[in-house]
Design an enzyme around this catalytic site. Structure first.
Site, PDB file in Angstrom:
ATOM      1  N   TYR A 179      -0.860   0.202   9.875  1.00 58.69           N
ATOM      2  CA  TYR A 179      -1.157  -0.442   8.694  1.00 58.69           C
ATOM      3  C   TYR A 179      -0.047  -0.034   7.620  1.00 58.69           C
ATOM      4  O   TYR A 179       0.321  -0.848   7.155  1.00 58.69           O
ATOM      5  CB  TYR A 179      -2.612   0.065   8.086  1.00 58.69           C
ATOM      6  N   SER A 219       0.871  -1.354  -0.021  1.00 56.76           N
ATOM      7  CA  SER A 219      -0.045  -0.085   0.075  1.00 56.76           C
ATOM      8  C   SER A 219       0.642   1.199  -0.202  1.00 56.76           C
ATOM      9  O   SER A 219       1.869   1.144   0.623  1.00 56.76           O
ATOM     10  CB  SER A 219      -0.868   0.027   1.072  1.00 56.76           C
ATOM     11  N   LYS A 229       2.242  -2.924   5.734  1.00 58.70           N
ATOM     12  CA  LYS A 229       2.381  -3.236   4.452  1.00 58.70           C
ATOM     13  C   LYS A 229       3.670  -2.782   3.719  1.00 58.70           C
ATOM     14  O   LYS A 229       3.907  -3.338   2.661  1.00 58.70           O
ATOM     15  CB  LYS A 229       1.304  -1.878   3.930  1.00 58.70           C
TER      16      LYS A 229
HETATM   17  P1  NAI Z   1     -11.726  -5.532   1.525  1.00 56.02           P
HETATM   18  O1  NAI Z   1     -11.943  -5.453   3.119  1.00 56.02           O
HETATM   19  O2  NAI Z   1     -12.942  -5.439   0.709  1.00 56.02           O
HETATM   20  O3  NAI Z   1     -11.094  -6.824   1.274  1.00 56.02           O
HETATM   21  C1  NAI Z   1     -10.125  -7.463   2.538  1.00 56.02           C
HETATM   22  C2  NAI Z   1     -10.795  -8.829   2.737  1.00 56.02           C
HETATM   23  O4  NAI Z   1      -9.947  -9.612   3.590  1.00 56.02           O
HETATM   24  C3  NAI Z   1     -11.871  -8.720   3.573  1.00 56.02           C
HETATM   25  O5  NAI Z   1     -13.135  -9.550   2.800  1.00 56.02           O
HETATM   26  C4  NAI Z   1     -11.857  -9.438   4.678  1.00 56.02           C
HETATM   27  O6  NAI Z   1     -12.838 -10.217   5.312  1.00 56.02           O
HETATM   28  C5  NAI Z   1     -10.498 -10.252   4.397  1.00 56.02           C
HETATM   29  N1  NAI Z   1      -9.774 -10.689   5.617  1.00 56.02           N
HETATM   30  C6  NAI Z   1      -9.538  -9.687   6.611  1.00 56.02           C
HETATM   31  N2  NAI Z   1      -8.723 -10.597   7.636  1.00 56.02           N
HETATM   32  C7  NAI Z   1      -8.672 -11.803   7.134  1.00 56.02           C
HETATM   33  C8  NAI Z   1      -8.067 -12.771   7.675  1.00 56.02           C
HETATM   34  N3  NAI Z   1      -7.348 -12.725   8.759  1.00 56.02           N
HETATM   35  N4  NAI Z   1      -8.055 -14.103   7.014  1.00 56.02           N
HETATM   36  C9  NAI Z   1      -8.671 -14.017   5.698  1.00 56.02           C
HETATM   37  N5  NAI Z   1      -9.304 -12.810   5.234  1.00 56.02           N
HETATM   38  C10 NAI Z   1      -9.267 -11.704   5.922  1.00 56.02           C
HETATM   39  O7  NAI Z   1     -10.658  -4.477   1.272  1.00 56.02           O
HETATM   40  P2  NAI Z   1      -9.920  -3.942  -0.233  1.00 56.02           P
HETATM   41  O8  NAI Z   1     -10.319  -2.502  -0.541  1.00 56.02           O
HETATM   42  O9  NAI Z   1     -10.590  -4.894  -1.311  1.00 56.02           O
HETATM   43  O10 NAI Z   1      -8.403  -4.479  -0.053  1.00 56.02           O
HETATM   44  C11 NAI Z   1      -7.653  -5.676  -0.445  1.00 56.02           C
HETATM   45  C12 NAI Z   1      -6.327  -5.470  -0.239  1.00 56.02           C
HETATM   46  O11 NAI Z   1      -5.782  -4.512  -0.782  1.00 56.02           O
HETATM   47  C13 NAI Z   1      -6.051  -5.344   1.471  1.00 56.02           C
HETATM   48  O12 NAI Z   1      -4.798  -5.976   1.760  1.00 56.02           O
HETATM   49  C14 NAI Z   1      -5.865  -3.804   1.462  1.00 56.02           C
HETATM   50  O13 NAI Z   1      -4.775  -3.615   2.697  1.00 56.02           O
HETATM   51  C15 NAI Z   1      -4.835  -3.578  -0.021  1.00 56.02           C
HETATM   52  N6  NAI Z   1      -5.293  -2.104  -0.493  1.00 56.02           N
HETATM   53  C16 NAI Z   1      -6.445  -1.655  -0.656  1.00 56.02           C
HETATM   54  C17 NAI Z   1      -6.180  -0.451  -1.294  1.00 56.02           C
HETATM   55  C18 NAI Z   1      -7.568   0.221  -1.603  1.00 56.02           C
HETATM   56  O14 NAI Z   1      -7.576   1.335  -2.040  1.00 56.02           O
HETATM   57  N7  NAI Z   1      -8.586  -0.356  -1.574  1.00 56.02           N
HETATM   58  C19 NAI Z   1      -5.399   0.361  -1.059  1.00 56.02           C
HETATM   59  C20 NAI Z   1      -3.950  -0.340  -0.869  1.00 56.02           C
HETATM   60  C21 NAI Z   1      -3.937  -1.358  -0.340  1.00 56.02           C
END
Ligand code: NAI
Length: 323
Positions: free
Chosen positions: A166, A153, A170
């Site tokens: 966070y 990130s 990351k």
């Molecule tokens: P999201 O919250 O929709 O997806 C993350 C998923 O990970 C969730 O569905 C959650 O239930 C699951 N999760 C959390 N803890 C878990 C665990 N211990 N074991 C298994 N699953 C688990 O978030 P999003 O926005 O789709 O982000 C996805 C990834 O991209 C994350 O790693 C986030 O940090 C990273 N990211 C996202 C950005 C964005 O702009 N959306 C920017 C930079 C990084």
């Protein structure tokens, strides 16, 4: 340009029950990969669990004619990580691709951060990446083929307020990538992606309270398709490429933001050299700071040894210009 085909390949996408992970899973399955859709299904801060998130994405993929199976283990324990990779073997007989996408957040200012806030986020984004990647890596090493994608990130590498836990978690995975890339046998590659997307639970929607909400609103006024370029569908092609046989580069970092795709690299300025055996004084460091800080010439070492070579290269340059 030949099409990227994933027939016969098996992928694990962690945290794939929504947002970006769902998009990656659908994209890989649409190109023929069999996908383990892992999701713990808890809250965005990491509490609770449910099967619904992963199940829905599996249904979607199967409905579109693809192959997928759900897994609900947490990435945050060694047993969970091992079970996630085992489910790929149980369902589809092998593992070729791991997309480390699972994530949670506990956003507070640094002064108010608690130990629990640090532990909860490090458990998923740092230890979780080790726990999922290591059992997969061992199998990839044996078969001489593997594609590992780490989801990092900009909150860490460039920094965003209220995300010290966070952002630093990351960034830890960059060190992991650098070391694994150097240990890995040919055929096993590992790269980092820096996504930026609205729609996922962690990315939020325009107008949500997020550190860059005002910036996003202003950017959307200046650049017509800025928000369009922040849909998960703009991130998935980059991740698909990094997960494909075509991707032979390793230890690279790529950002996608608002429709712009870029490589992120860590460079080292040519700097200032103190010749001889006498160390400089702090005052001399101050005097030469312009040269030390000068970004106009730099090296991009691929390893710690490469950085050592930059000293030799500098000495040779100085010798050449003196002679
Ligand atoms: P999201 O919250 O929709 O997806 C993350 C998923 O990970 C969730 O569905 C959650 O239930 C699951 N999760 C959390 N803890 C878990 C665990 N211990 N074991 C298994 N699953 C688990 O978030 P999003 O926005 O789709 O982000 C996805 C990834 O991209 C994350 O790693 C986030 O940090 C990273 N990211 C996202 C950005 C964005 O702009 N959306 C920017 C930079 C990084």
């Amino acid at each position: 340009m030949s099409a990227m085909d994933f027939a016969g390949r098996v992928a694990v996408v962690t945290g794939a029950g929504g947002g970006l992970g769902r998009e990656y899973s659908r994209a890989l399955a649409a190109r023929g990969a069999a996908v383990i859709v892992n999701d713990l299904g808890g809250s965005t801060t990491g509490e609770g669990a449910s099967t619904g998130y992963a199940d829905r994405v599996v249904e979607e993929i199967r409905g579109a004619g693809g192959r997928a199976a759900a897994n609900y283990d947490s990435v945050a324990t060694p047993e969970g990580g091992a079970a996630i990779i085992r489910s790929a073997l149980d369902h589809f007989g092998r593992i070729d691709i791991v997309i480390n996408n699972a994530g949670n957040q506990r956003n507070v200012r640094f002064g108010e951060l608690t130990e629990q806030d640090i532990d909860a986020v490090y458990a998923v984004h740092v230890k979780g990446v080790f726990f999922v990647t290591q059992p997969a890596y061992r199998l990839m090493k044996q078969q001489g083929y593997g594609r590992i994608v780490l989801v990092s990130s900009q909150s860490g590498i460039f920094g965003n307020p209220i995300r010290s836990n966070y952002g630093s978690a990351k960034t830890a995975m960059i060190g992991l990538m650098n070391v694994v890339a150097q240990e890995a046998p040919p055929g096993v590659v590992i790269n980092c992606v820096f996504p930026n997307a609205v729609g996922g639970r962690l990315g939020g929607k325009p107008g949500d309270v997020r550190p860059d909400a005002d910036f996003l609103a202003a950017a959307a006024k200046k650049v017509p398709h800025y928000i369009a370029g922040m849909q998960p569908s703009f991130v998935a092609p980059l991740v698909t490429y990094l997960a494909s046989e075509k991707c032979t580069t390793s230890q690279n970092m790529y950002s996608v933001l608002g429709g712009k795709y870029s490589r992120i690299f860590v460079g080292l300025t040519h700097g200032w050299y103190q010749a001889g055996e006498t160390p400089p004084t702090a005052e001399e460091i101050e005097v030469h700071l312009g040269q030390i800080d000068d970004l106009s010439t730099f090296d991009v070492p691929k390893s710690g040894l490469d950085e050592m070579d930059t000293v030799i290269a500098l000495q040779q340059r100085l010798k050449k210009s003196a002679g």
